[in-house]
Design a protein around this motif. Structure first.
Motif, PDB file in Angstrom:
ATOM      1  N   VAL A   1       0.864  -1.183   0.000  1.00  0.00           N
ATOM      2  CA  VAL A   1       0.000   0.000   0.000  1.00  0.00           C
ATOM      3  C   VAL A   1       0.898   1.231   0.000  1.00  0.00           C
ATOM      4  O   VAL A   1       1.879   1.289   0.741  1.00  0.00           O
ATOM      5  CB  VAL A   1      -0.940   0.002   1.231  1.00  0.00           C
ATOM      6  CG1 VAL A   1      -1.636   1.346   1.393  1.00  0.00           C
ATOM      7  CG2 VAL A   1      -1.955  -1.121   1.125  1.00  0.00           C
ATOM      8  N   ALA A   2       0.562   2.217  -0.834  1.00  0.00           N
ATOM      9  CA  ALA A   2       1.321   3.469  -0.894  1.00  0.00           C
ATOM     10  C   ALA A   2       0.384   4.635  -0.600  1.00  0.00           C
ATOM     11  O   ALA A   2      -0.666   4.764  -1.229  1.00  0.00           O
ATOM     12  CB  ALA A   2       1.971   3.641  -2.256  1.00  0.00           C
ATOM     13  N   ILE A   3       0.794   5.466   0.353  1.00  0.00           N
ATOM     14  CA  ILE A   3       0.006   6.627   0.752  1.00  0.00           C
ATOM     15  C   ILE A   3       0.809   7.877   0.413  1.00  0.00           C
ATOM     16  O   ILE A   3       1.935   8.063   0.891  1.00  0.00           O
ATOM     17  CB  ILE A   3      -0.313   6.593   2.264  1.00  0.00           C
ATOM     18  CG1 ILE A   3      -0.954   5.262   2.673  1.00  0.00           C
ATOM     19  CG2 ILE A   3      -1.190   7.779   2.655  1.00  0.00           C
ATOM     20  CD1 ILE A   3      -2.283   4.971   2.056  1.00  0.00           C
ATOM     21  N   GLY A   4       0.236   8.750  -0.410  1.00  0.00           N
ATOM     22  CA  GLY A   4       0.925   9.946  -0.879  1.00  0.00           C
ATOM     23  C   GLY A   4       0.983  11.051   0.151  1.00  0.00           C
ATOM     24  O   GLY A   4       0.364  10.998   1.222  1.00  0.00           O
ATOM     25  N   ARG A   5       1.724  12.077  -0.196  1.00  0.00           N
ATOM     26  CA  ARG A   5       1.971  13.213   0.686  1.00  0.00           C
ATOM     27  C   ARG A   5       0.677  13.925   1.085  1.00  0.00           C
ATOM     28  O   ARG A   5      -0.222  14.123   0.265  1.00  0.00           O
ATOM     29  CB  ARG A   5       2.907  14.186  -0.022  1.00  0.00           C
ATOM     30  CG  ARG A   5       3.365  15.294   0.871  1.00  0.00           C
ATOM     31  CD  ARG A   5       4.385  16.149   0.167  1.00  0.00           C
ATOM     32  NE  ARG A   5       4.699  17.264   1.023  1.00  0.00           N
ATOM     33  CZ  ARG A   5       5.897  17.791   1.123  1.00  0.00           C
ATOM     34  NH1 ARG A   5       6.881  17.327   0.402  1.00  0.00           N
ATOM     35  NH2 ARG A   5       6.114  18.803   1.924  1.00  0.00           N
ATOM     36  N   ASP A   6       0.609  14.299   2.342  1.00  0.00           N
ATOM     37  CA  ASP A   6      -0.478  15.116   2.898  1.00  0.00           C
ATOM     38  C   ASP A   6      -1.860  14.470   2.823  1.00  0.00           C
ATOM     39  O   ASP A   6      -2.876  15.170   2.793  1.00  0.00           O
ATOM     40  CB  ASP A   6      -0.492  16.508   2.252  1.00  0.00           C
ATOM     41  CG  ASP A   6       0.789  17.276   2.539  1.00  0.00           C
ATOM     42  OD1 ASP A   6       1.322  17.144   3.652  1.00  0.00           O
ATOM     43  OD2 ASP A   6       1.266  17.992   1.634  1.00  0.00           O
TER      44      ASP A   6
END
Length: 166
Positions: free
Chosen positions: A59-64
């Motif tokens: 799982v990848a969670i982007g900035r902010d």
């Protein structure tokens, strides 16, 4: 527990550089999050209650990204949530005079992509393989697997076909 997270741990790890994702993940796990292997959490990600966070592997969670999780947020494997998305499990019951907090879980399926600035409302489930276009508003379940959704509110636009399936 929430005070420890909100006032001490989260401010320390939220602003670390992107390559410090393993430190962020370890802090979240320490506070009760269930995070699978090979995940990435970018700088500036806000998590209200780590113990209500479930990420499967890759799982990848982007900035902010803002994970406002009074209720559980579950993100299945190989899913990307891009920068500035807001997943909101809580709201208020405006039909009552004192407007009590109400909350419902959010589930995002496997191999999904929520593009930049998507807002997901409480209680929403997103089916496997779904792409949600940038700046969309997801107010209800997106049940059609391998589809592209977009708009305000998000509606199904087209089937998601992979390049090698043409």
């Amino acid at each position: 527990k929430r005070g420890l997270w909100t006032f001490l741990i989260e401010p320390l790890v939220r602003w670390l550089p992107k390559f410090c994702s393993p430190i962020r993940i370890q802090a979240l796990r320490w506070m009760g999050a269930s995070i699978g292997p090979h995940c990435m959490i970018s700088r500036g990600v806000k998590v209200l209650m780590p113990w209500n966070l479930i990420f499967e592997d890759y799982v990848a969670i982007g900035r902010d990204v803002d994970l406002y999780n009074f209720a559980p947020i579950t993100v299945r494997r190989m899913t990307v949530i891009s920068q500035n998305c807001y997943l909101c499990t809580g709201s208020h019951d405006f039909r009552q005079a004192h407007m009590p907090l109400v909350y419902h879980p959010i589930t995002i399926g496997s191999e999904c992509w929520l593009a930049a600035d998507v807002f997901v409302c409480p209680g929403v489930s997103v089916a496997d393989g779904v792409v949600v276009g940038a700046r969309s508003l997801v107010t209800k379940d997106l049940p059609e697997t391998w589809s592209v959704y977009g708009g305000h509110p998000a509606t199904r636009l087209v089937e998601r076909k992979m390049a090698n399936q043409a």
